[in-house]
Design an enzyme around this catalytic site. Structure first.
Site, mmCIF file in Angstrom:
data_model
loop_
_atom_site.group_PDB
_atom_site.id
_atom_site.type_symbol
_atom_site.label_atom_id
_atom_site.label_comp_id
_atom_site.label_asym_id
_atom_site.label_seq_id
_atom_site.Cartn_x
_atom_site.Cartn_y
_atom_site.Cartn_z
ATOM 1 N N HIS A 87 3.277 10.506 -0.030
ATOM 2 C CA HIS A 87 2.970 11.910 0.114
ATOM 3 C C HIS A 87 4.275 12.712 0.423
ATOM 4 C CE1 HIS A 87 -1.401 10.981 -0.211
ATOM 5 N NE2 HIS A 87 -1.178 10.288 0.601
ATOM 6 N N GLY A 122 -1.685 7.988 4.334
ATOM 7 C CA GLY A 122 -0.571 7.057 3.480
ATOM 8 C C GLY A 122 0.834 6.998 3.981
ATOM 9 N N ASP A 146 0.759 -1.215 -0.070
ATOM 10 C CA ASP A 146 0.057 0.096 0.000
ATOM 11 C C ASP A 146 0.799 1.176 -0.055
ATOM 12 O OD1 ASP A 146 -2.177 1.588 -0.281
ATOM 13 O OD2 ASP A 146 -2.788 1.352 1.954
HETATM 14 O O1 DOR Z 1 -3.491 5.595 3.434
HETATM 15 C C1 DOR Z 1 -3.977 5.503 2.391
HETATM 16 N N1 DOR Z 1 -3.575 6.208 1.323
HETATM 17 N N2 DOR Z 1 -5.051 4.739 2.174
HETATM 18 C C2 DOR Z 1 -5.798 4.727 1.042
HETATM 19 O O2 DOR Z 1 -6.793 4.116 0.689
HETATM 20 C C3 DOR Z 1 -5.262 5.425 -0.243
HETATM 21 C C4 DOR Z 1 -3.717 5.895 -0.032
HETATM 22 C C5 DOR Z 1 -3.333 6.998 -1.110
HETATM 23 O O3 DOR Z 1 -3.469 6.727 -2.224
HETATM 24 O O4 DOR Z 1 -2.885 8.049 -0.264
HETATM 25 ZN ZN ZN Z 2 -4.006 1.965 -1.291
#
Ligand code: DOR
Ligand code: ZN
Length: 421
Positions: free
Chosen positions: A301, A316, A297
């Protein structure tokens, strides 16, 4: 080329030599193989190239989020972590919800990507009737049941129709399970601590969404479609789904807890981190093979964006660079069997997507190999990362191993450049 060492497959570990020719594995023997180049990895574990079912590489033809990551930097980070196939999520500024957009993404990925980048097709309320048109461009579909980065989500009342539409394509489906209605109720409630992300998006939101998926999928007499519940955050989800669905877990849900987020808002993720007891139960479930996939995942950022404080910071964390280090931690500190790693990180994802040419070390398979050195302790340092965002949730942590070589389509594409601590 000949690679020599301890070969780990999903059901066996043995010392042998692997011969590689023209991008494929051509022989595996105890000894006696010769080649132009030989890599001795006797002290290492040789895994089938890791396959990450869940990453956000951010790039699309708008290039609006290239400042966070792009196909080149994202795949460099993946290689650093031992990953040779990555599946990219559709929630970008121009979401991957149409054939045209996916073709453009694929073209960029082909030019810039250092490894195989495959794509999910996003299912939104606007494209439910047309998702079959993009099936040639995607390996699977993705549904979001709550708002998160990118805002691509569907209401639960259209879920049965969306699942039926994916089922008609015969492709697998990954579902982000958090119930938007529950989250909205929590935001309206006066009792909720706004500074506690796990209260704002509670376990109940995940469980409610999973129940909706169970109801929607089984309303159609028999579940024929392969469904994967994305990044499970609570062990209670595992109890709910039983053997009906596949499921994934991330390194951060196996390593950190909600206490860590309180100390460091960079760890804000969706779905949120939970209690220590829950983390240990997820880890136990992973160890006993109840969780099918270990996914990154990877959701980069920038540091500036993440420094915004808990309520403003986007959710994220980046995870690609450190995937191999994390696998070493699972094996050395948690007693996870290397065969289970071969399953959760290579074989299972390949089978889920129907990729017959990879996922195990066998004659005839693509020569994608991830060689892990467990004799090398490393400390994660941001300046050594390849992700464009240049930070890691594991920064400063020490890990009991690192990737030594990564072979992709028969070529050495990553050679260990990290000095041990
Ligand atoms: O923490 C997350 N970031 N969860 C998500 O479902 C999306 C992801 C993102 O795209 O930044
Ligand atoms: Zn994700």
């Amino acid at each position: 080329m000949i690679i020599e060492g301890r070969i780990v497959n999903r059901d066996a570990i043995h010392d042998a030599q692997i011969a590689i020719d023209d991008g494929y594995i051509t022989a595996i023997r105890k000894q006696g193989l010769n080649g132009e180049r030989k890599i001795e990895a006797r002290e290492c574990l040789i895994f089938p190239g890791f396959i990450d079912l869940h990453a956000h590489l951010r790039e699309d033809s708008s290039h609006k989020w290239d400042y966070k990551e792009d196909f080149k930097s994202g795949t460099a980070a993946a290689l650093h972590g031992g990953i040779t196939t990555v599946i990219d999520m559709p929630n970008t500024p121009l979401p991957g919800i149409s054939t045209d957009r996916l073709i453009k993404k694929k073209e960029l990925a082909r030019k810039e990507g250092l490894i195989d980048i495959l794509f999910y097709g996003g299912v939104s309320e606007s494209n439910i009737n047309t998702i079959a048109k993009m099936q040639k461009e995607v390996v699977a579909y993705k549904i979001y049941l709550a708002e998160t980065t990118g805002g691509l989500y569907i209401r639960d009342d259209v879920l049965p129709k969306a699942i039926a539409a994916v089922e008609a394509t015969a492709k697998p489906l990954v579902i982000h399970c958090e119930d938007q209605r529950v989250i909205e109720k929590m935001h309206e409630s006066l009792k909720v601590n706004l500074m506690d992300h796990s209260e704002l998006r509670p376990e109940e939101a995940e469980l409610s969404a999973v129940k909706n998926v169970l109801a929607a999928a089984s309303s159609d007499t028999k579940i024929k479609i392969k469904i994967d519940i994305a990044h499970v955050s609570t062990y209670r989800t595992l109890d709910l789904i039983g053997n009906n669905f596949h499921c994934e877990v991330t390194p951060h849900h196996l390593f950190f807890t909600k206490k860590d987020v309180q100390a460091n808002a960079f760890l804000k993720v969706n779905p949120p981190l939970r209690s220590e007891e829950n983390r240990l139960r997820l880890l136990d479930a992973f160890k006993s093979g109840k969780i099918d996939f270990l996914v990154t995942d990877h959701a980069p950022h920038t540091k500036a964006e993440k420094a915004g404080g808990l309520s403003d910071t986007p959710a994220g964390v980046p995870n690609l660079d450190t995937y191999g280090n994390f696998v070493a931690w699972l094996i050395v500190h948690c007693g996870v069997s290397p065969m289970l790693i071969a399953r959760a990180c290579a074989y299972n994802p390949a089978m889920f997507l129907g990729l017959q040419d990879r996922g195990s070390i066998e004659v005839g398979k693509r020569a994608n190999l991830s060689i892990l050195d467990l004799n090398k302790r490393v400390k994660i340092r941001s300046e050594r990362l390849y992700t464009k965002c240049k930070w890691s949730p594991f920064e400063g942590y020490e890990f009991p191993g690192a990737m030594r070589h990564v072979i992709y389509n028969g070529s050495v594409v990553m050679e260990d450049d990290e000095s041990p601590i």
